[in-house]
Design a protein around this motif. Structure first.
Motif, short mmCIF file in Angstrom:
data_model
loop_
_atom_site.label_atom_id
_atom_site.label_comp_id
_atom_site.label_asym_id
_atom_site.label_seq_id
_atom_site.Cartn_x
_atom_site.Cartn_y
_atom_site.Cartn_z
N GLN A 98 0.82 -1.21 0.00
CA GLN A 98 0.00 0.00 0.00
C GLN A 98 0.86 1.26 0.00
N MET A 99 2.02 1.20 0.64
CA MET A 99 2.91 2.37 0.62
C MET A 99 3.40 2.64 -0.79
N ILE A 100 3.86 1.61 -1.49
CA ILE A 100 4.40 1.85 -2.83
C ILE A 100 3.28 2.21 -3.80
N LYS A 101 2.09 1.64 -3.64
CA LYS A 101 0.99 2.00 -4.53
C LYS A 101 0.63 3.47 -4.38
N ALA A 102 0.62 3.97 -3.14
CA ALA A 102 0.31 5.38 -2.92
C ALA A 102 1.34 6.28 -3.60
N ILE A 103 2.60 5.88 -3.55
CA ILE A 103 3.66 6.67 -4.19
C ILE A 103 3.49 6.67 -5.70
N LEU A 104 3.25 5.49 -6.28
CA LEU A 104 3.10 5.41 -7.73
C LEU A 104 1.83 6.11 -8.21
N ASP A 105 0.76 6.00 -7.44
CA ASP A 105 -0.47 6.73 -7.79
C ASP A 105 -0.21 8.23 -7.80
N ARG A 106 0.57 8.69 -6.85
CA ARG A 106 0.88 10.12 -6.78
C ARG A 106 1.69 10.55 -8.02
N ILE A 107 2.62 9.71 -8.45
CA ILE A 107 3.41 10.01 -9.66
C ILE A 107 2.50 10.09 -10.88
N VAL A 108 1.59 9.12 -11.02
CA VAL A 108 0.66 9.10 -12.16
C VAL A 108 -0.20 10.36 -12.16
N GLU A 109 -0.71 10.72 -10.99
CA GLU A 109 -1.57 11.89 -10.87
C GLU A 109 -0.81 13.17 -11.19
N ALA A 110 0.40 13.30 -10.64
CA ALA A 110 1.18 14.53 -10.83
C ALA A 110 1.57 14.73 -12.29
N ASN A 111 1.75 13.62 -13.02
CA ASN A 111 2.18 13.71 -14.41
C ASN A 111 1.02 13.57 -15.40
N LYS A 112 -0.21 13.49 -14.84
CA LYS A 112 -1.43 13.42 -15.66
C LYS A 112 -1.34 12.30 -16.70
N LEU A 113 -1.00 11.11 -16.21
CA LEU A 113 -0.80 9.95 -17.08
C LEU A 113 -2.02 9.03 -17.04
N PRO A 114 -2.28 8.29 -18.11
CA PRO A 114 -3.37 7.30 -18.10
C PRO A 114 -2.92 5.95 -17.54
N THR A 115 -1.70 5.87 -17.08
CA THR A 115 -1.13 4.61 -16.58
C THR A 115 -1.97 4.03 -15.44
N LYS A 116 -2.17 2.73 -15.48
CA LYS A 116 -2.96 2.04 -14.46
C LYS A 116 -2.03 1.33 -13.48
N VAL A 117 -2.32 1.48 -12.20
CA VAL A 117 -1.54 0.82 -11.15
C VAL A 117 -2.49 0.03 -10.27
N THR A 118 -2.25 -1.27 -10.14
CA THR A 118 -3.03 -2.11 -9.23
C THR A 118 -2.07 -2.76 -8.23
N ALA A 119 -2.62 -3.20 -7.11
CA ALA A 119 -1.80 -3.84 -6.08
C ALA A 119 -2.59 -4.95 -5.42
N THR A 120 -1.96 -6.10 -5.25
CA THR A 120 -2.62 -7.24 -4.62
C THR A 120 -1.59 -8.17 -4.01
N THR A 121 -1.97 -8.84 -2.93
CA THR A 121 -1.12 -9.89 -2.37
C THR A 121 -1.35 -11.22 -3.07
N ASP A 122 -2.32 -11.26 -3.98
CA ASP A 122 -2.61 -12.46 -4.77
C ASP A 122 -1.70 -12.45 -6.00
N ARG A 123 -0.61 -13.19 -5.95
CA ARG A 123 0.39 -13.14 -7.01
C ARG A 123 -0.19 -13.57 -8.36
N ARG A 124 -0.97 -14.62 -8.38
CA ARG A 124 -1.51 -15.10 -9.66
C ARG A 124 -2.40 -14.04 -10.31
#
Length: 488
Positions: free
Chosen positions: A45-71
């Protein structure tokens, strides 16, 4: 372009952030998806928040998801990047602590020596799980990019037993080239052309040219010895350069683990290392650094999150291979780098099955290695010693054969220079019992190992090592950073 990248071990927050921003420096990659997965929900959750902030700041359409379910993270992924540390710092501490009881002093202990071999035993079953999932749920012919140590063992297992298209990636070559360019007075590392070949962490600069001018041994020795910092920090590497005739990619401290002549006696250790930074030979140096980094990140997280609001600067794209490989594969813009792959004749005087690190070119057809390289005989000899240990270690990890594991540790150059067979047998029993939670393939061997330990007469000692430092507190780290900032 639209495709999916899965990052396993994404809780390695700083490194994941670097890979993420590097990849988004490629204009065509704005619309891709990053799927983050880790065993730690907190770190995830810490790294997702950081990457989400990067996407938002740069106005990118990039999608970031996070899960403990590896598959779930791997479903449909075209590229899978691994930067896992199986067992975390808890198991890593045992990799350093237990061998010290038997006189084995490691600086890093995550690629070779007793610590690196046990680290491989923890990693390889998990690597094979990754490979199974990749084959079952990822995109057909997905590529696995392994950054995790022990590099050669992990990559060996993924290729030979996991049957997945795998390349191992490291930054040691780039860092070594930057040093060489600096001592030779280059204005930019790009002025240096080089061929570097061997195995991971024992790679050798066998051809050097600065602006087309060939650089020989004597010129390079003189340049390093004249440097005000490296002449002090890299004493061991310079000595190896004098004797072997070529410079090694690996740091002063880590190289000392591969070449036991420099690390088998405490007085020799202090002679060859430098304590200005952990990487130059400090006992358990990387463990201390990793512990301090984790503590620092946990405490200073709000600042890291705030820094993520800055625009991505493509001019600061790092020289980590991953983004450049993906760019070459997807856009056909050719990239030259140094990659860890199965030898298959690339290096003429190393075994076919070994995982070598050597130059290659990447384009839309894949990674194409430069074949027909012959190492200087001394370089090949030191590589062979490690390759034989790596092979036995991989086979032990696959089979769960504790006797083969002991033989692998016994044949490690530093272990063999310091410990007797009886000590090695007991040490491996002790490490397997201590790390049983991460060694499922040895579950059947743990009861007998525990019984042997209860009856063993091999003496050990509590020893901090030849050059150990304590983990610094957050307050000490803040004070040190403030002093460095004030100094300039």
């Amino acid at each position: 372009m639209s495709f999916k990248i899965a990052i396993i071990g994404a809780g390695s927050v700083g490194f994941t952030k670097k890979l993420f921003t590097d990849i988004l420096c490629v204009p065509e990659f704005r619309d891709i998806e990053f799927a983050l997965t880790d065993v730690s929900e907190h770190n995830l959750q810490m790294i997702k928040a950081i990457l989400d902030r990067i996407v938002e700041a740069n106005k990118l359409p990039t999608k970031v998801t996070a899960t403990t379910d590896r598959r779930k993270a791997l479903e449909g992924a075209r590229y899978i990047i691994s930067c896992v540390r199986v067992g975390g710092l808890e198991a890593y501490a045992d990799d350093i602590r237990i061998p010290l009881k038997y006189g084995i002093d490691q600086c890093v202990g995550d690629t070779i020596c007793a610590g690196g071999i046990l680290y491989g035993q923890r990693n390889i079953p998990v690597i094979l799980d990754f490979c199974r999932d990749i084959k079952e749920v990822a995109e057909t012919n997905a590529k696995f990019l392994n950054y995790a140590n022990p590099m050669a063992m992990n990559t060996w297992a993924a290729i030979e037993y996991g049957k997945v298209d795998t390349v191992g990636l490291c930054h040691g070559v780039q860092h070594g080239a930057e040093q060489i360019a600096e001592v030779l007075g280059a204005k930019s590392p790009r002025e240096l052309d080089y061929v570097c070949s061997g195995i991971n962490h024992q790679t050798w600069f066998i051809d050097l040219r600065l602006n087309g001018h060939p650089i020989g041994k004597d010129e390079l020795v003189a340049a390093f010895e004249a440097h005000p910092v490296y002449s002090r920090q890299e004493k061991l590497r310079i000595d190896v350069l004098k004797r072997f005739g070529v410079y090694s990619t690996e740091s002063n401290g880590h190289l000392s683990e591969y070449l036991p002549w420099y690390r088998k006696r405490p007085d020799e250790i202090t002679r060859w290392i430098d304590m200005s930074d952990w990487i130059h030979g400090e006992t358990g140096g990387y463990l201390r650094y990793s512990t301090e980094t984790r503590n620092w990140f946990e405490t200073e997280y709000p600042q890291f999150l705030e820094a993520a609001s800055k625009p991505i600067d493509a001019s600061k794209r790092s020289n980590e291979h991953a983004s450049h490989i993906l760019e070459a594969l997807e856009t056909n813009r050719v990239y030259r780098g140094h990659f860890n792959v199965r030898n298959n004749g690339v290096i003429t005087n190393l075994p076919q099955d070994a995982i070598i690190e050597s130059p290659g070119f990447v384009d839309r057809f894949g990674i194409n290695m430069t074949a027909g390289i012959t190492l200087p005989e001394a370089c090949a000899a030191t590589c062979m010693a490690s390759i034989n240990v790596q092979r036995m270690s991989v086979h032990a990890a696959i089979s769960g054969d504790i006797d083969l594991l002991k033989l692998a540790v016994l044949h490690d150059p530093l272990v063999g220079a310091v410990s007797t067979p009886e000590e090695v047998w007991q040490m491996v029993d002790e490490m397997v019992v201590a790390q049983a939670d991460w060694l499922p393939q040895y579950a059947h061997a743990v009861p007998a190992a525990t019984e042997r330990l209860s009856k063993s007469g091999v003496k050990t000692r509590e020893w901090a090592g030849a050059a150990r430092r304590n983990v610094r507190s957050i307050e000490e780290l803040r004070a040190e950073k403030a002093a460095l900032k004030q100094a300039g």
